[in-house]
Enzyme design. Structure first.
Site, PDB file in Angstrom:
ATOM      1  N   THR A 107       6.461  33.483 -16.689  1.00  0.00           N
ATOM      2  CA  THR A 107       7.658  32.700 -16.393  1.00  0.00           C
ATOM      3  C   THR A 107       8.087  33.039 -14.978  1.00  0.00           C
ATOM      4  O   THR A 107       8.088  34.210 -14.583  1.00  0.00           O
ATOM      5  CB  THR A 107       8.796  33.024 -17.382  1.00  0.00           C
ATOM      6  OG1 THR A 107       9.069  34.425 -17.344  1.00  0.00           O
ATOM      7  CG2 THR A 107       8.418  32.625 -18.800  1.00  0.00           C
ATOM      8  N   SER A 160     -15.196  23.683   2.737  1.00  0.00           N
ATOM      9  CA  SER A 160     -14.764  23.959   4.100  1.00  0.00           C
ATOM     10  C   SER A 160     -15.895  23.700   5.085  1.00  0.00           C
ATOM     11  O   SER A 160     -17.069  23.916   4.771  1.00  0.00           O
ATOM     12  CB  SER A 160     -14.307  25.418   4.228  1.00  0.00           C
ATOM     13  OG  SER A 160     -14.008  25.746   5.572  1.00  0.00           O
ATOM     14  N   SER A 161     -15.498  23.256   6.276  1.00  0.00           N
ATOM     15  CA  SER A 161     -16.471  23.079   7.355  1.00  0.00           C
ATOM     16  C   SER A 161     -16.613  24.349   8.186  1.00  0.00           C
ATOM     17  O   SER A 161     -17.451  24.399   9.090  1.00  0.00           O
ATOM     18  CB  SER A 161     -16.029  21.922   8.258  1.00  0.00           C
ATOM     19  OG  SER A 161     -14.768  22.222   8.845  1.00  0.00           O
ATOM     20  N   LYS A 190     -16.829  28.462   0.406  1.00  0.00           N
ATOM     21  CA  LYS A 190     -15.515  28.104  -0.142  1.00  0.00           C
ATOM     22  C   LYS A 190     -15.614  26.810  -0.960  1.00  0.00           C
ATOM     23  O   LYS A 190     -16.223  25.832  -0.534  1.00  0.00           O
ATOM     24  CB  LYS A 190     -14.504  27.918   0.984  1.00  0.00           C
ATOM     25  CG  LYS A 190     -13.054  27.808   0.522  1.00  0.00           C
ATOM     26  CD  LYS A 190     -12.118  27.847   1.736  1.00  0.00           C
ATOM     27  CE  LYS A 190     -10.661  27.970   1.320  1.00  0.00           C
ATOM     28  NZ  LYS A 190     -10.182  26.754   0.670  1.00  0.00           N
ATOM     29  N   SER A 193       7.819 -23.329 -14.042  1.00  0.00           N
ATOM     30  CA  SER A 193       8.332 -22.903 -12.746  1.00  0.00           C
ATOM     31  C   SER A 193       7.689 -21.555 -12.449  1.00  0.00           C
ATOM     32  O   SER A 193       7.300 -20.832 -13.378  1.00  0.00           O
ATOM     33  CB  SER A 193       9.856 -22.746 -12.794  1.00  0.00           C
ATOM     34  OG  SER A 193      10.338 -21.966 -11.722  1.00  0.00           O
ATOM     35  N   THR A 194       7.592 -21.230 -11.176  1.00  0.00           N
ATOM     36  CA  THR A 194       7.150 -19.872 -10.837  1.00  0.00           C
ATOM     37  C   THR A 194       7.995 -18.839 -11.567  1.00  0.00           C
ATOM     38  O   THR A 194       7.501 -17.780 -11.967  1.00  0.00           O
ATOM     39  CB  THR A 194       7.263 -19.642  -9.321  1.00  0.00           C
ATOM     40  OG1 THR A 194       6.334 -20.491  -8.655  1.00  0.00           O
ATOM     41  CG2 THR A 194       6.980 -18.191  -8.951  1.00  0.00           C
ATOM     42  N   ASN A 195       9.264 -19.155 -11.773  1.00  0.00           N
ATOM     43  CA  ASN A 195      10.212 -18.172 -12.288  1.00  0.00           C
ATOM     44  C   ASN A 195      10.023 -17.845 -13.762  1.00  0.00           C
ATOM     45  O   ASN A 195      10.614 -16.880 -14.256  1.00  0.00           O
ATOM     46  CB  ASN A 195      11.639 -18.639 -12.027  1.00  0.00           C
ATOM     47  CG  ASN A 195      11.901 -18.877 -10.571  1.00  0.00           C
ATOM     48  OD1 ASN A 195      11.135 -18.424  -9.712  1.00  0.00           O
ATOM     49  ND2 ASN A 195      12.965 -19.600 -10.252  1.00  0.00           N
ATOM     50  N   THR A 197       6.045 -17.522  -5.819  1.00  0.00           N
ATOM     51  CA  THR A 197       5.704 -18.944  -5.763  1.00  0.00           C
ATOM     52  C   THR A 197       4.299 -19.165  -5.216  1.00  0.00           C
ATOM     53  O   THR A 197       3.540 -20.005  -5.721  1.00  0.00           O
ATOM     54  CB  THR A 197       6.731 -19.712  -4.910  1.00  0.00           C
ATOM     55  OG1 THR A 197       8.012 -19.623  -5.541  1.00  0.00           O
ATOM     56  CG2 THR A 197       6.342 -21.170  -4.758  1.00  0.00           C
TER      57      THR A 197
END
Length: 474
Positions: A194, A325-326, A331, A147-149, A108
C-alpha cells in the site's frame, strides 16, 4: 439536384449552389464533393469506418421497406434501394463514402454521401447511368421520410452496438487470460503493498485475479451502456415532430431496422427529446473512460512488478517483444503495457471532447454529433485493439520469479502484522522496527526473543493464515 452526362469521364450535377463536374464512374455526387472540399480535417473518410457505413445502409434499407409498405415509394424503386443497401452492408462501395469523419452540419454531409452512393448504385441496378436522378433521386427517394437528424444518430447508435460487441469480446478474452494466470500463480506467496510500501502477504494469484474481477465489472457496465444505444429516433425527421412522414412510418421503420440489424431496437418515447439529447453518448463515453482508467492502472502495476529487473521489484517477467534501446545493450522495455497506457490517455481525452460537444447542443438539435461519433469510434476501436495486444502479447506470457518472491516475504517487516493476534500490536511493532533496522527476518527475531516457539510461529506464518481470514484459538 440533377445530373447530365458531359463525356465518358465526367457528369455535371446541380444543387442549390450551382453546377459541378463529377467523375462519371463515381457513386458519390455533388453534395459529397462539396463536403470533401469543405472538410479537409482529419484525413479519415467515413468509408474507413465500416461499422458506421453499414449502419447507414441498414437505416436506409429499413426506411425504403417502410416507405414501400406505406405507398411512399414504388416497389421497383424500393427494391433496388434495398438491394444497393444490402451490397453496402456486405462490404461493397465503402470507398465511395468520401466525406471526412469530422464535419460541420450535424452529419448532413454523411447522410448526403449515403444517399448519393445508394441512389447511383440503385440506378445501375435499374440499368441506368449514374446521375440519372430524374429516375431515382438521392433525396426524394433514398432519403424519403427522413432527415439527417434522425438518420445520423440512429446509424451512430447501431454502429456503437456493433463495435461494443467486439470490445466486449476482447475484454472477455483479456479477463480469461488474467484468470488463467491467477490459477497458475495461486500458490505463490508475495508481499502486498500500500502506497508502494510493504503491507501484508498475499498470493500472486489473488493479485492477478483482481485484474480479472475489475475487467468483469467493466464488462457489466459496458453492457448496461450498450442497452442505452438501442433507443432510436428514426422517424423524428427534422426536430422530432415527424414532419413529412406517414403516421405509421416511424414504428414500421424501427421494426424493420430491428429485423435488419438483429438488435433489440425500440422507438424513443419522446422523439423531440431524443433528437436533441446526446446524454446516452456521454454515458457510454464515461464507461469507456472507466475501462481506460482501470486498464491503465493494471498496466502501471505490470510495469512496476516487472521493473528492474536487477534493481527493481522483478517479481514478474513480461514477454520480451522488442529491443528496448538504441544505446543500452540488452535492455527490454514493457512496451505492451506502455501502449495500453497511451490508449487510456486518449480515451480519457476523447471523453472530454464528447462531454463538451454534448453540452454545446442548442435547442432542438446537437450540431456536434460528428465529433462525438468520431471520438467514440476511436475510443472503442482502440480499446478493443489494446485489450487484444495486452492479452496475446503480454499477459499470456507472464512468468513469476518464485524464488525472489519467497525471499522478499521472508525479509519483509510486513510479516509482523500477522503477529498482532498472538503477540499484540506493541510487541509486533517492536519486532517490525527491529527487522527494518537490521534487515533480519521477522521469524528469526521472534524466535530469538523467545516470544513464540517454532511450532506456533510456523502455524502463524502459514500461507493460508497470512492471505485470508483466520480464526485464532487461545
Amino acid at each position: 439536384m440533377s445530373s447530365i452526362a458531359t463525356s465518358d469521364r465526367l457528369r455535371i450535377e446541380h444543387d442549390l449552389l450551382g453546377e459541378r463536374e463529377i467523375p462519371a464512374d463515381a457513386y458519390w455526387g455533388i453534395h459529397s464533393l462539396r463536403a470533401r472540399e469543405n472538410f479537409p480535417i482529419s484525413g479519415s473518410a467515413i468509408g474507413g469506418q465500416p461499422g458506421l457505413v453499414k449502419a447507414l445502409a441498414c437505416v436506409k434499407m429499413a426506411a425504403a421497406r417502410a416507405n414501400r409498405d406505406l405507398g411512399v415509394l414504388p416497389a421497383d424503386k424500393a427494391g433496388v434501394i434495398v438491394q444497393a443497401c444490402q451490397e453496402i452492408i456486405d462490404g461493397a462501395l465503402h470507398e465511395q463514402f468520401i466525406v471526412d469523419v469530422i464535419q460541420g452540419g450535424a452529419g448532413t454531409s454523411t447522410n448526403m454521401n449515403a444517399n448519393e452512393v445508394i441512389a447511383n448504385r440503385a440506378l445501375e441496378l435499374l440499368g441506368e447511368a449514374k446521375g440519372r436522378y430524374e429516375l431515382l433521386h438521392p433525396i426524394q427517394d433514398v432519403n424519403a421520410s427522413q432527415s439527417t437528424n434522425d438518420v445520423y444518430p440512429t446509424a451512430l447508435r447501431i454502429a456503437m452496438c456493433f463495435s461494443l460487441e467486439r470490445l466486449l469480446v476482447a475484454m472477455a478474452e483479456l479477463r480469461s487470460a488474467f484468470e488463467a494466470k491467477a490459477l497458475e500463480f495461486g500458490d505463490i506467496l508475495k508481499m502486498g503493498r500500500t502506497q508502494l510500501q510493504d503491507a501484508v502477504p498475499m498470493t500472486m494469484g489473488q493479485e492477478f485475479l483482481t485484474y480479472a474481477v475489475m475487467l468483469g465489472e467493466d464488462e457489466a457496465r459496458l453492457g448496461e451502456a450498450r442497452m442505452l444505444m438501442v433507443e432510436v429516433n428514426l422517424g423524428a425527421t427534422a426536430i422530432g415532430t415527424g414532419i413529412n412522414t406517414d403516421p405509421d412510418y416511424s414504428p414500421l421503420a424501427v421494426q424493420y431496422l430491428a429485423e435488419i440489424t438483429g438488435l433489440p431496437l425500440v422507438r424513443a418515447a419522446n422523439m423531440i427529446e431524443a433528437t436533441q439529447d446526446t446524454g446516452a453518448f456521454v454515458q457510454l463515453s464515461g464507461v469507456l473512460k472507466r475501462v481506460a482508467c482501470k486498464l491503465s492502472k493494471t498496466c502501471n502495476d505490470l510495469r512496476l512488478l516487472s521493473s528492474g529487473p536487477q534493481s527493481g521489484l522483478n517479481e514478474i517477467n513480461l514477454p520480451e517483444r522488442a529491443a528496448g534501446s538504441s544505446i543500452m545493450p540488452g535492455k527490454v522495455n514493457p512496451i505492451i503495457p506502455e501502449v495500453v497506457n497511451q490508449v487510456a490517455y486518449e480515451v480519457i481525452g476523447n471523453d472530454m471532447t464528447i462531454t463538451m460537444a454534448s453540452e454545446a447542443g442548442q435547442l432542438q438539435l446537437n450540431a456536434f454529433e460528428p465529433i462525438i461519433a468520431w471520438s467514440l469510434v476511436k475510443s472503442i476501436s482502440h480499446l478493443e485493439a489494446a485489450c487484444a495486444t495486452l492479452t496475446h502479447n503480454c499477459v499470456k506470457g507472464i512468468t513469476a520469479n518464485r524464488e525472489r518472491l519467497a525471499q522478499a516475504v521472508q525479509r519483509s517487516a510486513g510479516l509482523a502484522t500477522a503477529l498482532n493476534p498472538v503477540l499484540g500490536y506493541e510487541a509486533a511493532t517492536r519486532i517490525a522496527r527491529e527487522a527494518m533496522r537490521t534487515g533480519r527476518p521477522v521469524a528469526e527475531l521472534v524466535l530469538e526473543a523467545g516470544l513464540l516457539d517454532a511450532e506456533t510461529l510456523a502455524q502463524v506464518l502459514k500461507p493460508e493464515v497470512l492471505t485470508k481470514p483466520y480464526r485464532y484459538r487461545a
